[in-house]
Motif scaffolding. Sequence first.
Motif, short mmCIF file in Angstrom:
data_model
loop_
_atom_site.label_atom_id
_atom_site.label_comp_id
_atom_site.label_asym_id
_atom_site.label_seq_id
_atom_site.Cartn_x
_atom_site.Cartn_y
_atom_site.Cartn_z
N CYS A 1 0.83 -1.21 0.00
CA CYS A 1 0.00 0.00 0.00
C CYS A 1 0.86 1.26 0.00
CB CYS A 1 -0.93 0.00 1.21
SG CYS A 1 -2.22 -1.25 1.15
N ALA A 2 1.93 1.24 0.81
CA ALA A 2 2.84 2.38 0.83
C ALA A 2 3.47 2.60 -0.54
CB ALA A 2 3.92 2.16 1.89
N ALA A 3 3.87 1.50 -1.18
CA ALA A 3 4.47 1.60 -2.51
C ALA A 3 3.47 2.10 -3.54
CB ALA A 3 5.04 0.25 -2.93
N ALA A 4 2.21 1.64 -3.43
CA ALA A 4 1.17 2.08 -4.36
C ALA A 4 0.91 3.57 -4.23
CB ALA A 4 -0.11 1.29 -4.13
N LEU A 5 0.83 4.04 -2.99
CA LEU A 5 0.57 5.47 -2.76
C LEU A 5 1.71 6.31 -3.32
CD1 LEU A 5 -1.23 7.62 -1.45
CD2 LEU A 5 0.05 7.28 0.67
N MET A 6 2.93 5.91 -3.03
CA MET A 6 4.08 6.65 -3.52
C MET A 6 4.19 6.55 -5.04
SD MET A 6 8.03 6.38 -2.19
CE MET A 6 8.01 4.59 -2.41
N GLY A 7 3.94 5.36 -5.58
CA GLY A 7 4.06 5.16 -7.02
C GLY A 7 3.05 5.95 -7.82
N VAL A 8 1.79 5.95 -7.38
CA VAL A 8 0.76 6.71 -8.10
C VAL A 8 1.10 8.20 -8.10
CG1 VAL A 8 -1.63 7.50 -7.95
CG2 VAL A 8 -1.11 5.07 -7.78
N ALA A 9 1.52 8.71 -6.95
CA ALA A 9 1.85 10.14 -6.86
C ALA A 9 3.00 10.51 -7.79
CB ALA A 9 2.19 10.50 -5.41
N LEU A 10 4.07 9.71 -7.76
CA LEU A 10 5.23 10.01 -8.61
C LEU A 10 4.90 9.83 -10.09
CD1 LEU A 10 8.09 8.42 -6.48
CD2 LEU A 10 7.46 10.83 -6.67
N TRP A 11 4.10 8.82 -10.39
CA TRP A 11 3.69 8.59 -11.78
C TRP A 11 2.92 9.78 -12.33
CZ3 TRP A 11 -1.70 7.68 -12.83
CH2 TRP A 11 -1.98 7.50 -14.19
N MET A 12 2.01 10.33 -11.56
CA MET A 12 1.23 11.47 -12.02
C MET A 12 2.10 12.71 -12.15
SD MET A 12 -2.35 10.92 -9.92
CE MET A 12 -3.01 12.51 -10.42
N LEU A 13 2.98 12.93 -11.19
CA LEU A 13 3.84 14.11 -11.23
C LEU A 13 4.80 14.09 -12.41
CD1 LEU A 13 4.61 14.44 -7.43
CD2 LEU A 13 3.46 16.17 -8.82
N ALA A 14 5.35 12.90 -12.68
CA ALA A 14 6.36 12.80 -13.73
C ALA A 14 5.78 12.48 -15.10
CB ALA A 14 7.39 11.72 -13.36
N GLY A 15 4.63 11.81 -15.14
CA GLY A 15 4.13 11.32 -16.41
C GLY A 15 3.02 12.12 -17.05
N ASN A 16 2.44 13.08 -16.33
CA ASN A 16 1.33 13.85 -16.90
C ASN A 16 1.65 15.34 -16.80
OD1 ASN A 16 -1.09 15.07 -17.63
ND2 ASN A 16 -2.35 13.58 -16.58
N PRO A 17 1.98 15.98 -17.93
CA PRO A 17 2.35 17.40 -17.88
C PRO A 17 1.22 18.30 -17.40
CG PRO A 17 2.04 16.67 -20.15
CD PRO A 17 2.03 15.44 -19.29
N ALA A 18 -0.01 17.83 -17.48
CA ALA A 18 -1.14 18.65 -17.04
C ALA A 18 -1.16 18.81 -15.52
CB ALA A 18 -2.45 18.03 -17.51
N VAL A 19 -0.49 17.92 -14.80
CA VAL A 19 -0.49 18.00 -13.34
C VAL A 19 0.29 19.23 -12.87
CG1 VAL A 19 0.26 16.89 -11.21
CG2 VAL A 19 -0.84 15.53 -13.00
N LEU A 20 1.54 19.32 -13.29
CA LEU A 20 2.37 20.45 -12.86
C LEU A 20 1.95 21.75 -13.54
CD1 LEU A 20 5.91 18.81 -12.74
CD2 LEU A 20 4.39 19.35 -10.84
N GLY A 21 1.27 21.64 -14.69
CA GLY A 21 0.82 22.85 -15.39
C GLY A 21 -0.53 23.34 -14.93
N GLY A 22 -1.18 22.62 -14.03
CA GLY A 22 -2.51 22.99 -13.59
C GLY A 22 -2.51 23.72 -12.25
N HIS A 23 -3.67 23.75 -11.64
CA HIS A 23 -3.83 24.39 -10.32
C HIS A 23 -2.87 23.73 -9.32
CE1 HIS A 23 -5.70 25.60 -6.53
NE2 HIS A 23 -6.39 26.52 -7.21
N PRO A 24 -2.23 24.50 -8.45
CA PRO A 24 -1.20 23.94 -7.56
C PRO A 24 -1.72 22.98 -6.49
CG PRO A 24 -1.61 26.26 -7.04
CD PRO A 24 -2.34 25.97 -8.31
N LEU A 25 -3.03 22.89 -6.28
CA LEU A 25 -3.53 22.02 -5.23
C LEU A 25 -3.20 20.56 -5.49
CD1 LEU A 25 -5.11 21.63 -2.62
CD2 LEU A 25 -7.23 21.58 -3.96
N LEU A 26 -3.39 20.08 -6.71
CA LEU A 26 -3.14 18.67 -7.00
C LEU A 26 -1.66 18.31 -6.85
CD1 LEU A 26 -4.11 15.90 -7.83
CD2 LEU A 26 -4.01 16.62 -10.23
N PRO A 27 -0.70 19.06 -7.43
CA PRO A 27 0.70 18.73 -7.18
C PRO A 27 1.07 18.73 -5.71
CG PRO A 27 0.53 20.31 -8.97
CD PRO A 27 -0.84 20.17 -8.38
#
Length: 323
Positions: A26-52
């Motif tokens: 579960c710890a790995a899943a939580l960390m993995g999903v977060a890092l995957w979204m931050l690194a793999g989806n440019p819309a995350v860092l380019g969007g509203h700062p709440l999600l990042p």
Amino acid sequence: MNISPAGQASPLPRKRTALFWASAGCAAALMGVALWMLAGNPAVLGGHPLLPGILLAAAAAGAAWAALLWLRRDVPRPRSRVRAVGAWAGSLAVLALAAGLAWLSPFAYQPGPTAEAGPASDLTVTETPTAITMSPDGGTTKGLVFYPGARVDARAYQDILAPVVGAGYRVVILKEPLGLSLLDGNQARCAIEANTDVTSWAVGGHSLGGVSASSFALNNTDATGLVLYASYPVESLRERTGLSVLSVSGTKDGLSTPDKIQAFRELLPPDTEFAAVQGGVHAFFGDYGAQPGDGEPGISRSAAQQQVAAATISFLERLPGSR
């Protein structure tokens, strides 16, 4: 591992071992999903700062939990059914959190032929953590604040709204918290207050964004126009005086279907202008690729967007203060 009185090593109880690995997973899943979204989806860092911000916190929490589990892997723990049930429930909650974060991953901007051909008119684009503002050269006193659809990159609406800027309007595309306009339905107010040189405002939105735009228009009389893309209000606007409304929809839309557009028609003012793009689908109101649950298009994206832009410009030009 445990040490028996005879000095022999004894394995951890099977239940504890299973719980340990479940917690680690579960710890790995939580960390993995977060890092995957931050690194793999440019819309995350380019969007509203709440999600990042939430994702960084989730990644840090997952890493800290994994480290704590490893450091305490050999620490004996008293057997307790209550503790075991609580631990399993906590693991399931973390998995649900990871799944929720994954669901929040936005549909990223996918430039189409319009973007590749370059802007149709001279415009200036400025970007802040909460909005994208497109202004015509030479300034203007007319503006449109636009709420994106749920979990859609704000940049996905730049191309379809660029012709509106070319017609002499300032367009402010909001970056919504977590990509959900309902979390800050009054966000258009910040855009209006930040653009004091604009004296005539309309609001608009796509899908869920149109719901928020409708609510804003209902409660803010300085908005004289409402533009709905594949959307409809959930509150009646029939008693709202001084408001003109345009509803643009697609006949092949699998989400905001023609039946839904018709069913909510009674909530709109009697003089609402309706425009239907024959063969248009839900995802054609922006540039973010296909959308699950949508219909099969019967027209090209570029042709559909030309119709949407033309209807929008024609509507805005008839608003008070736009002539």
